[in-house]
Design a protein around this motif. Sequence first.
Motif, PDB file in Angstrom:
ATOM      1  N   ALA A 222       0.705  -1.020  -0.090  1.00 20.78           N
ATOM      2  CA  ALA A 222      -0.082  -0.095   0.035  1.00 20.78           C
ATOM      3  C   ALA A 222       1.076   1.339   0.122  1.00 20.78           C
ATOM      4  CB  ALA A 222      -0.729  -0.072   1.090  1.00 20.78           C
ATOM      5  N   PHE A 223       1.841   1.260   0.662  1.00 19.69           N
ATOM      6  CA  PHE A 223       2.933   2.210   0.984  1.00 19.69           C
ATOM      7  C   PHE A 223       3.329   2.754  -0.541  1.00 19.69           C
ATOM      8  CE2 PHE A 223       6.890   4.632   1.307  1.00 19.69           C
ATOM      9  CZ  PHE A 223       6.573   5.453   2.484  1.00 19.69           C
ATOM     10  N   GLN A 224       3.697   1.642  -1.439  1.00 19.57           N
ATOM     11  CA  GLN A 224       4.526   1.629  -2.583  1.00 19.57           C
ATOM     12  C   GLN A 224       3.411   2.251  -3.596  1.00 19.57           C
ATOM     13  OE1 GLN A 224       8.007   1.671  -3.724  1.00 19.57           O
ATOM     14  NE2 GLN A 224       7.059   2.881  -5.340  1.00 19.57           N
ATOM     15  N   LEU A 225       2.209   1.777  -3.505  1.00 22.71           N
ATOM     16  CA  LEU A 225       1.139   2.241  -4.466  1.00 22.71           C
ATOM     17  C   LEU A 225       0.817   3.613  -4.419  1.00 22.71           C
ATOM     18  CD1 LEU A 225      -0.586   1.540  -6.771  1.00 22.71           C
ATOM     19  CD2 LEU A 225      -2.160   0.332  -5.261  1.00 22.71           C
ATOM     20  N   ALA A 226       0.695   3.911  -3.006  1.00 26.32           N
ATOM     21  CA  ALA A 226       0.318   5.422  -2.742  1.00 26.32           C
ATOM     22  C   ALA A 226       1.417   6.545  -3.134  1.00 26.32           C
ATOM     23  CB  ALA A 226       0.093   5.483  -1.131  1.00 26.32           C
ATOM     24  N   ASP A 227       2.758   5.926  -2.992  1.00 26.80           N
ATOM     25  CA  ASP A 227       3.789   6.708  -3.416  1.00 26.80           C
ATOM     26  C   ASP A 227       3.725   6.861  -4.913  1.00 26.80           C
ATOM     27  OD1 ASP A 227       6.150   7.910  -2.145  1.00 26.80           O
ATOM     28  OD2 ASP A 227       7.348   6.742  -3.443  1.00 26.80           O
ATOM     29  N   ASP A 228       3.549   5.755  -5.696  1.00 31.13           N
ATOM     30  CA  ASP A 228       3.518   5.954  -7.041  1.00 31.13           C
ATOM     31  C   ASP A 228       2.327   6.898  -7.535  1.00 31.13           C
ATOM     32  OD1 ASP A 228       5.506   4.223  -7.261  1.00 31.13           O
ATOM     33  OD2 ASP A 228       4.306   2.292  -7.664  1.00 31.13           O
ATOM     34  N   ALA A 279      -6.936  -9.287  12.799  1.00 28.48           N
ATOM     35  CA  ALA A 279      -7.928  -9.759  13.283  1.00 28.48           C
ATOM     36  C   ALA A 279      -7.610 -10.406  14.738  1.00 28.48           C
ATOM     37  CB  ALA A 279      -8.882 -10.585  12.515  1.00 28.48           C
ATOM     38  N   PRO A 280      -6.425 -11.465  14.647  1.00 31.06           N
ATOM     39  CA  PRO A 280      -6.283 -12.211  15.871  1.00 31.06           C
ATOM     40  C   PRO A 280      -6.013 -11.261  17.273  1.00 31.06           C
ATOM     41  CG  PRO A 280      -5.130 -13.090  14.011  1.00 31.06           C
ATOM     42  CD  PRO A 280      -5.799 -11.874  13.576  1.00 31.06           C
ATOM     43  N   PHE A 281      -5.678  -9.985  16.795  1.00 31.63           N
ATOM     44  CA  PHE A 281      -5.226  -9.136  17.859  1.00 31.63           C
ATOM     45  C   PHE A 281      -6.258  -8.139  18.509  1.00 31.63           C
ATOM     46  CE2 PHE A 281      -1.567  -9.514  15.211  1.00 31.63           C
ATOM     47  CZ  PHE A 281      -0.725 -10.433  16.027  1.00 31.63           C
ATOM     48  N   GLY A 282      -7.557  -8.370  17.945  1.00 35.41           N
ATOM     49  CA  GLY A 282      -8.584  -7.327  18.360  1.00 35.41           C
ATOM     50  C   GLY A 282      -8.196  -5.825  18.491  1.00 35.41           C
ATOM     51  N   PRO A 283      -9.057  -5.110  19.270  1.00 36.95           N
ATOM     52  CA  PRO A 283      -8.663  -3.748  19.412  1.00 36.95           C
ATOM     53  C   PRO A 283      -7.329  -3.214  19.748  1.00 36.95           C
ATOM     54  CG  PRO A 283     -10.884  -4.428  20.577  1.00 36.95           C
ATOM     55  CD  PRO A 283     -10.142  -5.696  20.308  1.00 36.95           C
ATOM     56  N   ALA A 284      -6.622  -4.159  20.463  1.00 36.14           N
ATOM     57  CA  ALA A 284      -5.092  -3.896  20.752  1.00 36.14           C
ATOM     58  C   ALA A 284      -4.497  -3.377  19.377  1.00 36.14           C
ATOM     59  CB  ALA A 284      -4.652  -5.061  21.424  1.00 36.14           C
ATOM     60  N   ALA A 285      -4.633  -3.853  18.408  1.00 40.16           N
ATOM     61  CA  ALA A 285      -3.916  -3.631  16.986  1.00 40.16           C
ATOM     62  C   ALA A 285      -4.631  -2.266  16.474  1.00 40.16           C
ATOM     63  CB  ALA A 285      -3.989  -4.969  16.106  1.00 40.16           C
ATOM     64  N   ASP A 286      -5.485  -1.734  17.016  1.00 40.62           N
ATOM     65  CA  ASP A 286      -6.183  -0.508  16.248  1.00 40.62           C
ATOM     66  C   ASP A 286      -5.292   0.629  15.605  1.00 40.62           C
ATOM     67  OD1 ASP A 286      -8.663  -1.596  16.600  1.00 40.62           O
ATOM     68  OD2 ASP A 286      -9.355  -0.261  18.104  1.00 40.62           O
ATOM     69  N   THR A 287      -4.196   0.931  16.375  1.00 42.08           N
ATOM     70  CA  THR A 287      -3.205   1.695  15.903  1.00 42.08           C
ATOM     71  C   THR A 287      -2.474   1.212  14.773  1.00 42.08           C
ATOM     72  OG1 THR A 287      -2.782   2.545  18.306  1.00 42.08           O
ATOM     73  CG2 THR A 287      -1.020   3.048  16.642  1.00 42.08           C
ATOM     74  N   LEU A 288      -2.113  -0.008  14.635  1.00 38.07           N
ATOM     75  CA  LEU A 288      -1.657  -0.404  13.381  1.00 38.07           C
ATOM     76  C   LEU A 288      -2.583  -0.412  12.233  1.00 38.07           C
ATOM     77  CD1 LEU A 288       0.424  -3.538  14.799  1.00 38.07           C
ATOM     78  CD2 LEU A 288       1.352  -1.365  13.837  1.00 38.07           C
ATOM     79  N   ARG A 289      -3.867  -0.613  12.599  1.00 39.64           N
ATOM     80  CA  ARG A 289      -4.874  -0.569  11.515  1.00 39.64           C
ATOM     81  C   ARG A 289      -4.830   0.883  11.083  1.00 39.64           C
ATOM     82  NH1 ARG A 289      -7.412  -3.625  15.386  1.00 39.64           N
ATOM     83  NH2 ARG A 289      -7.808  -5.853  14.787  1.00 39.64           N
ATOM     84  N   GLN A 290      -4.888   1.783  11.876  1.00 38.67           N
ATOM     85  CA  GLN A 290      -4.836   3.236  11.309  1.00 38.67           C
ATOM     86  C   GLN A 290      -3.488   3.597  10.581  1.00 38.67           C
ATOM     87  OE1 GLN A 290      -5.063   4.877  15.376  1.00 38.67           O
ATOM     88  NE2 GLN A 290      -7.325   5.079  15.217  1.00 38.67           N
ATOM     89  N   ALA A 291      -2.449   2.727  11.007  1.00 42.64           N
ATOM     90  CA  ALA A 291      -1.229   3.088  10.106  1.00 42.64           C
ATOM     91  C   ALA A 291      -1.435   2.664   8.654  1.00 42.64           C
ATOM     92  CB  ALA A 291      -0.074   2.513  11.043  1.00 42.64           C
ATOM     93  N   ALA A 292      -2.108   1.608   8.466  1.00 43.63           N
ATOM     94  CA  ALA A 292      -2.451   1.156   7.163  1.00 43.63           C
ATOM     95  C   ALA A 292      -3.156   2.266   6.356  1.00 43.63           C
ATOM     96  CB  ALA A 292      -3.016  -0.155   7.201  1.00 43.63           C
TER      97      ALA A 292
END
Length: 300
Positions: A222-228, A279-292
């Motif tokens: 996603a990072f590379q595609l956004a960069d392009d 998904a396995p991490f539940g709400p604890a991974a919300d910051t990583l979701r927002q990072a994407a």
Amino acid sequence: MDAFTDRLVARAAAIEPVLEGLLDDLPAFGELERPLRLMAAMRHAVLGGGKRLRPFLVVEAAALFGREDEGVLRAAAAIELLHCYSLVHDDLPAMDDDDLRRGRPTVHKAYDEATAILAGDALLTLAFDVLADPATDADPAVRAALVLGLARASGPGGMVGGQMLDLEAESVPPAEAGVRTLQAMKTGALLRFSVEAGAILGGAPAEARRALLHYGAATGAAFQLADDLLDATATAAETGKRTGKDAARGKATLVALHGVERSRRMLVALVAQAEAALAPFGPAADTLRQAARFVADRRR
């Protein structure tokens, strides 16, 4: 995204003094001298701003497993040092020949080409120095895993190999599968390892580590595609670097293959893949979701 942006800024602020300390003029134990011009060029490359996304991913991934300490910041700084080396060398006349990076002159413009080459070499080497240092982690097995992982992500089968494929693609454009492979190596491998490094530091079990690797792969793509997309649609004032260069050099990108609108739809799908992997991490991974999501929506 305001709360996420605040968190990104706070993590960057925490990593900055670590980077400054690593780039001090005073020699470390076992070193004889640090040439002042070399160190100034290294600081120009590293301390000139930037989102610190890779360190952010290291810190957030490690936090999923309850680890937040100076060792995590050091490992995150090591990956940023290596990332900045790659930018210095990418900007050289023999590579992308860029004059602007993060809104400032590139290292070879601010200093000279030879100094830029040496500054990149030194940043690369220093990254492994930091990971191998017991100050990063007391466990030799953890340090060895970090060193090996970064070497694989950045070497001939990772970032550097991807850069070689990218150069070859200018004369012989690959099919879509080839574009995806070179981008997964050139850009994705280091982003993916940033997440994996956090898992290594946090002692993550194998299943959790695999989930984070899937997340890192999708986020890197996603990072590379956004960069392009930015290169094709944004201005230099918006991005802080020259734009339009991919089309000018005939670079192999998914945007060149599919156009802007389809590429934007593909970007949305990659973000969904990244979120699903957490998904396995539940709400604890919300910051990583927002990072994407941040990676996909950024304008720089």
